[in-house]
Design a protein around this motif. Structure first.
Motif, PDB file in Angstrom:
ATOM      1  N   LEU A 141      -5.322  21.959   2.000  1.00  0.00           N
ATOM      2  CA  LEU A 141      -5.079  20.942   0.990  1.00  0.00           C
ATOM      3  C   LEU A 141      -6.269  19.977   0.879  1.00  0.00           C
ATOM      4  N   TYR A 142      -6.920  19.739   2.015  1.00  0.00           N
ATOM      5  CA  TYR A 142      -8.034  18.779   2.017  1.00  0.00           C
ATOM      6  C   TYR A 142      -9.173  19.247   1.115  1.00  0.00           C
ATOM      7  N   THR A 143      -9.296  20.567   0.913  1.00  0.00           N
ATOM      8  CA  THR A 143     -10.403  21.080   0.091  1.00  0.00           C
ATOM      9  C   THR A 143     -10.220  20.771  -1.397  1.00  0.00           C
ATOM     10  N   ILE A 144      -9.018  20.335  -1.790  1.00  0.00           N
ATOM     11  CA  ILE A 144      -8.812  20.002  -3.210  1.00  0.00           C
ATOM     12  C   ILE A 144      -8.551  18.512  -3.410  1.00  0.00           C
ATOM     13  N   MET A 145      -8.828  17.722  -2.368  1.00  0.00           N
ATOM     14  CA  MET A 145      -8.643  16.266  -2.431  1.00  0.00           C
ATOM     15  C   MET A 145      -9.992  15.570  -2.249  1.00  0.00           C
ATOM     16  N   PRO A 146     -10.068  14.254  -2.585  1.00  0.00           N
ATOM     17  CA  PRO A 146     -11.279  13.505  -2.230  1.00  0.00           C
ATOM     18  C   PRO A 146     -11.380  13.398  -0.706  1.00  0.00           C
ATOM     19  N   GLU A 147     -12.595  13.304  -0.214  1.00  0.00           N
ATOM     20  CA  GLU A 147     -12.765  13.077   1.213  1.00  0.00           C
ATOM     21  C   GLU A 147     -12.247  11.685   1.572  1.00  0.00           C
ATOM     22  N   PHE A 148     -11.608  11.592   2.717  1.00  0.00           N
ATOM     23  CA  PHE A 148     -11.019  10.328   3.183  1.00  0.00           C
ATOM     24  C   PHE A 148     -11.966   9.689   4.200  1.00  0.00           C
ATOM     25  N   TYR A 149     -12.431   8.460   3.893  1.00  0.00           N
ATOM     26  CA  TYR A 149     -13.386   7.805   4.795  1.00  0.00           C
ATOM     27  C   TYR A 149     -12.755   6.742   5.686  1.00  0.00           C
ATOM     28  N   GLY A 150     -11.556   6.278   5.355  1.00  0.00           N
ATOM     29  CA  GLY A 150     -10.919   5.262   6.193  1.00  0.00           C
ATOM     30  C   GLY A 150     -10.288   4.177   5.357  1.00  0.00           C
ATOM     31  N   THR A 151     -10.115   3.007   5.977  1.00  0.00           N
ATOM     32  CA  THR A 151      -9.491   1.890   5.255  1.00  0.00           C
ATOM     33  C   THR A 151     -10.401   0.677   5.310  1.00  0.00           C
ATOM     34  N   LEU A 152     -10.102  -0.261   4.458  1.00  0.00           N
ATOM     35  CA  LEU A 152     -10.905  -1.474   4.347  1.00  0.00           C
ATOM     36  C   LEU A 152      -9.950  -2.627   4.083  1.00  0.00           C
ATOM     37  N   THR A 192      -2.825   1.311  10.772  1.00  0.00           N
ATOM     38  CA  THR A 192      -1.568   0.896  10.139  1.00  0.00           C
ATOM     39  C   THR A 192      -1.856  -0.329   9.280  1.00  0.00           C
ATOM     40  N   ILE A 193      -1.002  -0.539   8.291  1.00  0.00           N
ATOM     41  CA  ILE A 193      -1.232  -1.650   7.376  1.00  0.00           C
ATOM     42  C   ILE A 193      -0.573  -2.908   7.918  1.00  0.00           C
ATOM     43  N   PRO A 194      -1.360  -3.955   8.181  1.00  0.00           N
ATOM     44  CA  PRO A 194      -0.748  -5.188   8.640  1.00  0.00           C
ATOM     45  C   PRO A 194       0.091  -5.814   7.533  1.00  0.00           C
ATOM     46  N   ALA A 195       1.190  -6.438   7.928  1.00  0.00           N
ATOM     47  CA  ALA A 195       2.079  -7.020   6.927  1.00  0.00           C
ATOM     48  C   ALA A 195       1.322  -8.045   6.086  1.00  0.00           C
ATOM     49  N   ASN A 196       1.596  -8.111   4.830  1.00  0.00           N
ATOM     50  CA  ASN A 196       1.057  -9.106   3.886  1.00  0.00           C
ATOM     51  C   ASN A 196      -0.447  -9.030   3.651  1.00  0.00           C
ATOM     52  N   SER A 197      -1.106  -8.026   4.163  1.00  0.00           N
ATOM     53  CA  SER A 197      -2.542  -7.946   3.923  1.00  0.00           C
ATOM     54  C   SER A 197      -2.805  -6.705   3.077  1.00  0.00           C
ATOM     55  N   PRO A 198      -3.393  -6.892   1.882  1.00  0.00           N
ATOM     56  CA  PRO A 198      -3.636  -5.703   1.060  1.00  0.00           C
ATOM     57  C   PRO A 198      -4.640  -4.799   1.762  1.00  0.00           C
ATOM     58  N   THR A 199      -4.296  -3.559   1.917  1.00  0.00           N
ATOM     59  CA  THR A 199      -5.226  -2.627   2.533  1.00  0.00           C
ATOM     60  C   THR A 199      -5.686  -1.632   1.488  1.00  0.00           C
ATOM     61  N   TYR A 200      -6.962  -1.349   1.561  1.00  0.00           N
ATOM     62  CA  TYR A 200      -7.579  -0.446   0.603  1.00  0.00           C
ATOM     63  C   TYR A 200      -7.925   0.852   1.314  1.00  0.00           C
ATOM     64  N   ILE A 201      -7.796   1.922   0.553  1.00  0.00           N
ATOM     65  CA  ILE A 201      -8.181   3.224   1.083  1.00  0.00           C
ATOM     66  C   ILE A 201      -9.597   3.517   0.575  1.00  0.00           C
ATOM     67  N   VAL A 202     -10.434   4.088   1.432  1.00  0.00           N
ATOM     68  CA  VAL A 202     -11.822   4.363   1.062  1.00  0.00           C
ATOM     69  C   VAL A 202     -12.007   5.874   0.948  1.00  0.00           C
ATOM     70  N   LEU A 203     -12.375   6.313  -0.248  1.00  0.00           N
ATOM     71  CA  LEU A 203     -12.476   7.742  -0.536  1.00  0.00           C
ATOM     72  C   LEU A 203     -13.845   8.098  -1.098  1.00  0.00           C
ATOM     73  N   GLU A 204     -14.131   9.387  -1.100  1.00  0.00           N
ATOM     74  CA  GLU A 204     -15.305   9.917  -1.781  1.00  0.00           C
ATOM     75  C   GLU A 204     -15.219   9.559  -3.271  1.00  0.00           C
TER      76      GLU A 204
END
Ligand code: ADP
Ligand code: MG
Length: 330
Positions: free
Chosen positions: A64-75, A89-101
């Motif tokens: 499945l990963y071959t048809i998705m963007p690469e996942f670099y982590g969170t910010l 894990t996402i801390p409560a009340n803090s917007p977390t962003y996903i970092v992708l290709e």
């Protein structure tokens, strides 16, 4: 990280405070995420790393990963400068962003299509009753319900009229008005505006060759995606096929040739990495077809593939094949 700006070209999805971001070089794509989407990326990326290991009995989603963007982590962008974290894990009340290709990287004149997949657009097991009802209505009133596919949005680059960059925006209402497979085909045809313009003195043949090359590539990628998803036990609601291609025919063919050359050379000089940096710039493909948006996707190891999503990808495949037929006759 303080240089993150709203992404320049976006075919569909959230805007305003939820708008996706990118760095100036378009290397990363950063978007606000949900715990579910983050966990989805983490699991698939992890499976891809451990695909060789067959020591546990869990289903391995590495293909499945071959048809998705690469996942670099969170910010975390909690403070004004932004802060890279390794939190999983996402801390409560803090917007977390996903970092992708970022698939816009290296594409000078991108045309971007977002095609929403599935006949059912909300997850009956996790989403609110009102959302389920509203999206059932949308599906019933559009091509989603019957064909499992809807044009969610397109940004089409125009390069013929003037030299200034211009993008024609097709918003979500455009795709909702289209009726049947023919409607989808006519809609997708709008992504290739220069094919249907004649006598404009800009060399129509190359425009047709370009449209045919792009559509043929897309058909090949869709076949591969069908093959992968046909063996993947999961359920996806409101995921999309994201298609990005270089819209200027000459730039497209130059970039394609460069990427093919650098690909051919790969095997010959395994030992030499002198010009890796140069390769990096030059071997990026001028087109990409991937699945995105897993906010409402989940793993269902015992339930087989998602037939409603597969229906939609088959619809897309038929539509692009019909465009190839049309463009071959011009
Ligand atoms: N990896 C990516 N690289 C470049 N653009 C992307 C990428 N992922 C998504 N996009 C753009 O952002 C839009 C919204 O992405 P999506 O993941 O569907 O977010 P949302 O949750 O807001 O719907 C897409 O229509 C596409 O134009
Ligand atoms: Mg989306």
């Amino acid at each position: 990280m303080d240089q993150l700006k709203p992404i320049q070209i976006q075919a569909a999805g959230h805007t305003g405070s939820q708008v996706p971001l990118s760095d100036p070089s378009n290397t990363i794509f950063v978007k606000p995420t949900s715990p579910n989407e983050l966990q989805f990326y983490q699991r698939v990326a992890q499976d891809a790393l451990t695909s060789e290991r067959q020591d546990d009995k869990q289903y391995n989603y590495s293909e499945l990963y071959t048809i998705m963007p690469e996942f670099y982590g969170t910010l975390s962008l909690g403070d004004s400068t932004g802060q890279v974290t390794k939190e999983t894990t996402i801390p409560a009340n803090s917007p977390t962003y996903i970092v992708l290709e970022n698939f816009l990287k290296g594409v000078a004149n991108p045309t971007v299509l977002d095609l929403k997949l599935g006949t059912v657009l909300a997850d009956p097991t996790t989403q609110s009753a009102s959302k389920i009802a509203r999206l059932a209505q949308v599906a019933a009133a559009t091509t989603s319900g019957t064909l499992g596919l809807r044009i969610a949005g397109m940004q089409v680059h125009h390069s013929v009229e003037n030299d200034a960059d211009s993008h024609e925006v097709f918003d979500k209402h455009f795709g909702r008005e289209l009726v049947g497979l023919n409607g989808i085909i006519e809609g997708l045809n709008r992504a290739f505006p220069i094919v249907t313009k004649t006598n404009n003195g800009r060399g129509d043949d190359i425009a047709i060759d370009h449209a045919l090359a792009v559509c043929n590539f897309i058909v090949g990628e869709l076949r591969y995606i069908i093959q992968v998803l046909g063996e993947c036990p999961l359920r996806m609601f409101s995921a999309s096929i994201l298609i990005i291609f270089e819209a200027d025919p000459k730039v497209f063919f130059d970039a394609l040739e460069r990427s093919q050359n650098s690909h051919n050379n790969d095997g010959d000089n395994d030992d030499s990495d002198d010009d890796d940096e140069e390769d990096d710039e030059e071997d990026s493909k001028p087109l990409v077809v991937r699945l995105v948006d897993f906010a409402h996707s989940r793993f269902t190891p015992d339930q087989g593939p998602d037939t409603s999503v597969l229906l939609g990808i088959n619809t897309a495949l038929m539509a692009f094949q019909r465009l190839i037929d049309q463009y071959s006759k011009i």
